[in-house]
Design a protein around this motif. Structure first.
Motif, mmCIF file in Angstrom:
data_model
loop_
_atom_site.group_PDB
_atom_site.id
_atom_site.type_symbol
_atom_site.label_atom_id
_atom_site.label_comp_id
_atom_site.label_asym_id
_atom_site.label_seq_id
_atom_site.Cartn_x
_atom_site.Cartn_y
_atom_site.Cartn_z
ATOM 1 N N GLU A 1 0.802 -1.219 0.000
ATOM 2 C CA GLU A 1 0.000 0.000 0.000
ATOM 3 C C GLU A 1 0.842 1.279 0.000
ATOM 4 O O GLU A 1 0.574 2.208 -0.753
ATOM 5 C CB GLU A 1 -0.955 -0.001 1.188
ATOM 6 C CG GLU A 1 -1.936 1.170 1.201
ATOM 7 C CD GLU A 1 -2.793 1.230 -0.060
ATOM 8 O OE1 GLU A 1 -3.040 2.338 -0.551
ATOM 9 O OE2 GLU A 1 -3.197 0.158 -0.560
ATOM 10 N N ARG B 1 2.389 2.505 -3.399
ATOM 11 C CA ARG B 1 1.508 2.816 -4.524
ATOM 12 C C ARG B 1 2.094 3.937 -5.378
ATOM 13 O O ARG B 1 2.575 4.958 -4.858
ATOM 14 C CB ARG B 1 0.138 3.248 -4.013
ATOM 15 C CG ARG B 1 -0.847 3.635 -5.116
ATOM 16 C CD ARG B 1 -2.046 4.375 -4.528
ATOM 17 N NE ARG B 1 -2.869 3.491 -3.721
ATOM 18 C CZ ARG B 1 -3.949 2.850 -4.179
ATOM 19 N NH1 ARG B 1 -4.313 2.999 -5.450
ATOM 20 N NH2 ARG B 1 -4.649 2.081 -3.386
ATOM 21 N N ASP C 1 -3.009 2.220 -9.801
ATOM 22 C CA ASP C 1 -3.351 1.139 -8.873
ATOM 23 C C ASP C 1 -2.287 0.045 -8.881
ATOM 24 O O ASP C 1 -2.597 -1.148 -8.870
ATOM 25 C CB ASP C 1 -4.716 0.545 -9.242
ATOM 26 C CG ASP C 1 -5.849 1.511 -8.954
ATOM 27 O OD1 ASP C 1 -5.718 2.302 -7.986
ATOM 28 O OD2 ASP C 1 -6.840 1.494 -9.699
ATOM 29 N N ALA D 1 1.759 -0.908 -7.217
ATOM 30 C CA ALA D 1 2.800 -0.561 -6.252
ATOM 31 C C ALA D 1 4.161 -0.905 -6.841
ATOM 32 O O ALA D 1 4.304 -1.886 -7.579
ATOM 33 C CB ALA D 1 2.580 -1.320 -4.951
ATOM 34 N N LEU E 1 -2.279 -3.567 -7.186
ATOM 35 C CA LEU E 1 -2.947 -3.604 -5.886
ATOM 36 C C LEU E 1 -4.208 -4.458 -5.978
ATOM 37 O O LEU E 1 -4.744 -4.728 -7.067
ATOM 38 C CB LEU E 1 -3.299 -2.191 -5.443
ATOM 39 C CG LEU E 1 -2.086 -1.243 -5.271
ATOM 40 C CD1 LEU E 1 -2.546 0.151 -4.926
ATOM 41 C CD2 LEU E 1 -1.136 -1.770 -4.216
#
Length: 362
Positions: A322, A325, A330, A332, A358
Motif C-alpha cells: 500500500e 503505490r 493502482d 505498487a 494492488l
C-alpha cells in the motif's frame, strides 16, 4: 730450495723453474685455444653466471607501512596495509607488528583491554577476533608480536563514504599499543579508497528476464537479480533468481554466521496515520521457509544461484504494497533485495524493482 740431509747446506732445485714454465705455457695455451675454438660457449656461460647471480625481484604485493618507535619504551612497530589505494568495496589486509628492541624481556599490559589492537573508526580488530586479543603479551628480548586483520568495509559505511565524494577518500587505520594499564598510544596510517563505478555484466553472462546486474568495483563478485518480467497482476507469482559469480582469481567465502550467507528478501512497511512516512516493520525472507547455507565457498569462476517464488502464503500484502503505490495508479513499486554476507554481521544488498497491481486493480 731444500736442505741436504748429509751436510746441512741448502741447494737450489734447477728443475722447478722449467716445470713451472712448461705448466704455465700449457695451461694458458689450452685456455686460449678453448676460448678461440668454443668462444660462443664461453661467452654464454659467462652471461649465464651473471644472470643467475643477480638479486631476484620480489613478486610479493606492495606494502604500505608506517614505522616508528613507541615513545619512552624499547618498542618499535610497523603498521601496514597490503596496498596504499583500494577500489570501492575492496577489503584491506592490515597488520600491526610490535618488536622489543631491548636486551631484556618486556610485557605489554592492557589491564582489562587488549594490549594490542587495530581500529577503523568504531570497528576494532579485537571485536572480530576476541579469542586472539590478549590483555598481556610477553615479549622476549628481540622478539616481535603480530596481529592481522582482514578488514571488509560495510555497505552502509561505503555508501555514506562515497555519497558526496567524486575523488578518492581517505580511510585511516589506527594501531593501539597499551604498554601498561591506563596507558594507550595510538598511531595512524592513511589509505585511499577510489571512487570506482561497478562494471556491467558481460553479455555472455547475462541471465534472461528483467534483471539488474553489475560486477562489483572491487573486481571480486558479479551480481544478478532477475524476475521473469517487470509488471504483475495482483496475486500473480513472481519468479526471482539471485545469482552470484566469483570473477576474481582467488576463492571467496560468503559467511553469514548463524544466518544465511546468501538470501532474498522483500521489506514489509507500516504507515501510521499520525506519521508522515512509512516505517520498516519487518522482512519476508526466502530463508524463512527454505533451507539455506550459512557459509558458501566460491572458487574462481564458480556460480551460486538461488530461486524464490513470491508472494508466499505468509505474505502480508498490506505491509508490502500500500505505501508503495505509484501516485495516480493502482500499482505498487515493489523492491526485491538479493543479499549476501562477506563475514558475520557484514551484509550487503543488491536490488531491483517490479510493478505489482494492488488488490483493487480492475
Amino acid at each position: 730450495r731444500w736442505q741436504s740431509p748429509s751436510n746441512g747446506r741448502t741447494r737450489a732445485r734447477p728443475w722447478l723453474p722449467k716445470l713451472w714454465n712448461y705448466l704455465s705455457r700449457s695451461v694458458l695455451g689450452g685456455l686460449v685455444y678453448l676460448v678461440i675454438k668454443y668462444g660462443y660457449v664461453f661467452i654464454a656461460g659467462i652471461l649465464w653466471l651473471y644472470l643467475c647471480c643477480q638479486p631476484k625481484l620480489s613478486t610479493a604485493p606492495a606494502v604500505h607501512c608506517f614505522r616508528y618507535k613507541v615513545d619512552l619504551t624499547p618498542l618499535t612497530f610497523a603498521l601496514c596495509t597490503d596496498k596504499a589505494n583500494y577500489r570501492y568495496g575492496e577489503a584491506a589486509q592490515v597488520s600491526f607488528v610490535v618488536t622489543n628492541t631491548a636486551a631484556y624481556a618486556v610485557t605489554l599490559d592492557g589491564g582489562d583491554k587488549p594490549a594490542l589492537d587495530i581500529r577503523q573508526e568504531s570497528s576494532y580488530w579485537a571485536d572480530e577476533y576476541p579469542l586472539a586479543a590478549a590483555s598481556q603479551i610477553p615479549l622476549a628480548a628481540g622478539s616481535a608480536y603480530t596481529i592481522e586483520w582482514h578488514w571488509i568495509p560495510e555497505q552502509a559505511y561505503s555508501v555514506q563514504l562515497f555519497q558526496q565524494a567524486a575523488a578518492p577518500v581517505s580511510v585511516f587505520f589506527d594501531g593501539i599499543v597499551r604498554y601498561e594499564p591506563g596507558s594507550e598510544r595510538t598511531y595512524s596510517l592513511g589509505t585511499k579508497y577510489l571512487h570506482d563505478a561497478p562494471a556491467p555484466v558481460p553479455a555472455a553472462n547475462q541471465l534472461r528476464g528483467h534483471c539488474a546486474g553489475e560486477q562489483r568495483a572491487a573486481g571480486d563478485l558479479e551480481l544478478q537479480l532477475c524476475t521473469d518480467k517487470r509488471d504483475y497482476q495482483h496475486g500473480e507469482p513472481v519468479q526471482i533468481r539471485w545469482q552470484i559469480r566469483n570473477i576474481s582469481d582467488s576463492p571467496i567465502v560468503l559467511d553469514g554466521g548463524a544466518s544465511a550467507a546468501m538470501d532474498i528478501h522483500i521489506v514489509e512497511w507500516e504507515h501510521l496515520p499520525e506519521e508522515e512516512f512509512a516505517r520498516r516493520v519487518g522482512e519476508e525472507r526466502r530463508s524463512d521457509t527454505h533451507t539455506y547455507e550459512t557459509r558458501i565457498e566460491l572458487a574462481p569462476g564458480e556460480i551460486r544461484l538461488l530461486e524464490w517464488q513470491w508472494p508466499t502464503p505468509q505474505t502480508n500484502f498490506a505491509a508490502v504494497l500500500e505505501h508503495r503505490r505509484v501516485p495516480g495508479e493502482d500499482v505498487a513499486r515493489v523492491y526485491i533485495y538479493g543479499d549476501y554476507s562477506l563475514q558475520p554481521g557484514n551484509r550487503w544488498s543488491f536490488t531491483e524493482d517490479i510493478f505489482y497491481a494492488l488488490e483493487d486493480d480492475k
